[in-house]
Design an enzyme around this catalytic site. Sequence first.
Site, PDB file in Angstrom:
ATOM      1  N   ASP A 177       4.246   1.550  -4.242  1.00 37.66           N
ATOM      2  CA  ASP A 177       3.230   2.027  -5.188  1.00 37.66           C
ATOM      3  C   ASP A 177       3.101   1.034  -6.343  1.00 37.66           C
ATOM      4  O   ASP A 177       4.125   0.589  -6.883  1.00 37.66           O
ATOM      5  CB  ASP A 177       3.681   3.399  -5.717  1.00 37.66           C
ATOM      6  N   ILE A 178       1.868   0.719  -6.746  1.00 32.43           N
ATOM      7  CA  ILE A 178       1.688  -0.252  -7.837  1.00 32.43           C
ATOM      8  C   ILE A 178       2.187   0.286  -9.177  1.00 32.43           C
ATOM      9  O   ILE A 178       2.383  -0.478 -10.111  1.00 32.43           O
ATOM     10  CB  ILE A 178       0.207  -0.706  -7.986  1.00 32.43           C
ATOM     11  N   ILE A 210     -31.264  14.134  -0.881  1.00 32.04           N
ATOM     12  CA  ILE A 210     -31.489  13.118  -1.921  1.00 32.04           C
ATOM     13  C   ILE A 210     -31.484  13.830  -3.269  1.00 32.04           C
ATOM     14  O   ILE A 210     -32.222  14.805  -3.468  1.00 32.04           O
ATOM     15  CB  ILE A 210     -32.826  12.379  -1.695  1.00 32.04           C
ATOM     16  N   TYR A 249     -13.175   6.197 -14.973  1.00 37.32           N
ATOM     17  CA  TYR A 249     -13.059   5.118 -13.984  1.00 37.32           C
ATOM     18  C   TYR A 249     -13.672   3.817 -14.514  1.00 37.32           C
ATOM     19  O   TYR A 249     -13.051   2.754 -14.463  1.00 37.32           O
ATOM     20  CB  TYR A 249     -13.744   5.553 -12.677  1.00 37.32           C
ATOM     21  N   ASP A 281       0.863  -1.192   0.000  1.00 36.36           N
ATOM     22  CA  ASP A 281       0.000   0.000   0.000  1.00 36.36           C
ATOM     23  C   ASP A 281       0.892   1.232   0.000  1.00 36.36           C
ATOM     24  O   ASP A 281       1.942   1.231   0.642  1.00 36.36           O
ATOM     25  CB  ASP A 281      -0.893  -0.022   1.266  1.00 36.36           C
TER      26      ASP A 281
HETATM   27  C1  UD1 Z   1     -21.462   3.741  -7.257  1.00 35.57           C
HETATM   28  C2  UD1 Z   1     -20.014   3.772  -6.910  1.00 35.57           C
HETATM   29  C3  UD1 Z   1     -19.190   3.989  -8.104  1.00 35.57           C
HETATM   30  C4  UD1 Z   1     -19.524   2.946  -9.157  1.00 35.57           C
HETATM   31  C5  UD1 Z   1     -21.020   2.907  -9.424  1.00 35.57           C
HETATM   32  C6  UD1 Z   1     -21.311   1.705 -10.295  1.00 35.57           C
HETATM   33  C7  UD1 Z   1     -19.809   4.603  -4.647  1.00 35.57           C
HETATM   34  C8  UD1 Z   1     -19.414   5.749  -3.801  1.00 35.57           C
HETATM   35  N1  UD1 Z   1     -19.765   4.834  -5.971  1.00 35.57           N
HETATM   36  O1  UD1 Z   1     -21.895   4.999  -7.750  1.00 35.57           O
HETATM   37  O2  UD1 Z   1     -17.825   3.855  -7.768  1.00 35.57           O
HETATM   38  O3  UD1 Z   1     -18.911   3.313 -10.324  1.00 35.57           O
HETATM   39  O4  UD1 Z   1     -21.713   2.739  -8.210  1.00 35.57           O
HETATM   40  O5  UD1 Z   1     -22.628   1.650 -10.662  1.00 35.57           O
HETATM   41  O6  UD1 Z   1     -20.126   3.540  -4.193  1.00 35.57           O
HETATM   42  N2  UD1 Z   1     -27.041  10.364  -3.664  1.00 35.57           N
HETATM   43  C9  UD1 Z   1     -27.915  11.203  -2.989  1.00 35.57           C
HETATM   44  N3  UD1 Z   1     -27.391  12.043  -2.069  1.00 35.57           N
HETATM   45  C10 UD1 Z   1     -26.066  12.089  -1.756  1.00 35.57           C
HETATM   46  C11 UD1 Z   1     -25.196  11.203  -2.440  1.00 35.57           C
HETATM   47  C12 UD1 Z   1     -25.718  10.361  -3.399  1.00 35.57           C
HETATM   48  O7  UD1 Z   1     -29.113  11.214  -3.242  1.00 35.57           O
HETATM   49  O8  UD1 Z   1     -25.697  12.881  -0.882  1.00 35.57           O
HETATM   50  C13 UD1 Z   1     -27.624   9.429  -4.654  1.00 35.57           C
HETATM   51  C14 UD1 Z   1     -26.928   9.470  -6.001  1.00 35.57           C
HETATM   52  O9  UD1 Z   1     -27.453  10.495  -6.811  1.00 35.57           O
HETATM   53  C15 UD1 Z   1     -27.252   8.059  -6.515  1.00 35.57           C
HETATM   54  C16 UD1 Z   1     -27.279   7.203  -5.244  1.00 35.57           C
HETATM   55  O10 UD1 Z   1     -27.454   8.104  -4.160  1.00 35.57           O
HETATM   56  O11 UD1 Z   1     -28.488   8.027  -7.147  1.00 35.57           O
HETATM   57  C17 UD1 Z   1     -26.011   6.421  -5.019  1.00 35.57           C
HETATM   58  O12 UD1 Z   1     -24.915   7.329  -5.130  1.00 35.57           O
HETATM   59  P1  UD1 Z   1     -23.417   6.921  -4.765  1.00 35.57           P
HETATM   60  O13 UD1 Z   1     -23.369   6.341  -3.408  1.00 35.57           O
HETATM   61  O14 UD1 Z   1     -22.570   8.101  -5.041  1.00 35.57           O
HETATM   62  O15 UD1 Z   1     -23.096   5.711  -5.753  1.00 35.57           O
HETATM   63  P2  UD1 Z   1     -23.318   5.528  -7.339  1.00 35.57           P
HETATM   64  O16 UD1 Z   1     -23.519   6.787  -8.021  1.00 35.57           O
HETATM   65  O17 UD1 Z   1     -24.365   4.477  -7.500  1.00 35.57           O
END
Ligand code: UD1
Length: 308
Positions: free
Chosen positions: A53-54, A201, A141, A31
Amino acid sequence: MTVLVTGGAGFIGSHSVERLLETGWNVRVLDNFSSGARKNLPTHDALEIVEGDIRDFDAVRLALEGVSHVLHLAAQVFVQASLENPPNSCSINVLGFVNVLQAARTSDVQRVVYASSAAVYGPPQPLPIDETHACQPMSPYGLEKSINDQYGKLFEQEFFLPLLGLRYFNVYGPRQDPRSPYAGVISKFISQLKQQQSVTIFGDGTQTRDFIFVKDIARANVAALQSPLTGVCNVATGKSCSLLQMVQTLAKCTGQPLEVVHQAARHGDIHFSSSNNDRLGQVLNTQDFTSLERGLSLLVQETEESCE
Ligand code: UD1
């Protein structure tokens, strides 16, 4: 049996290391401590920690000496960061990954398991998504992880290195950093609750996600190291819920209602997400996953304890 865990001091890495030690493996962690921390790791006779580092091929090659298996988790994990700085993300997630494969191929490594992501799929159609679903990533990503999967396939075909890429869905649990602007929604909401703030949300909250507890991810990682399966495999609970349902469950676990504010939906957000777990069933018992209610309770409890 010795396993090298790259990124072993991070969120998913440290839980995986714990599980590996419990299962009787000798573990070496590589790591660079850019986001992971030594305090995430236990002191254990069977655990060795190497700083490196990888992106540094010699560091990876040295770390692989005497190793039979690799669990490659070191990565730049933030979708947003990959959009802001694609070259940096690419150097870690693609070049770093290829370094690990090349070092593994030229050593005595028998098997490599690595972190891929549901981000490779892009807009899901149809649902639930299985591994044959088209890959149309919507971020550097996601593209980098998709390239990892293609490299994995190539190294298996051409160099006979057994590889399995695990496409994680929405992971949550202790040690996920809520301070990052890109933190997952659950760690963000719990941190906001702790500070007695309202939660936001994005959109109407009907979007669905498959939230999987990090200890189940660790269990899947260890099972994947022991399994003969190769290629790629979704890792999710197989049970999605809406954000509104998640918020209700969280309120039940904390015993306090959440004040919810709605904002416009996030640009590029996918609405529905769910996984077909047939292939995962070849690796582990998919009936044993931690329920969202239990996972959230454990997380809330641990967050309270760490504040005391
Ligand atoms: C997640 C992964 C991402 C991956 C993707 C694959 C995380 C942090 N990210 O993204 O690495 O590429 O799945 O599908 O796990 N939201 C809110 N309020 C907030 C934050 C988020 O409403 O304060 C909503 C977002 O708009 C989304 C949902 O919650 O609809 C999930 O968001 P998030 O946890 O950021 O993950 P993903 O966008 O699904």
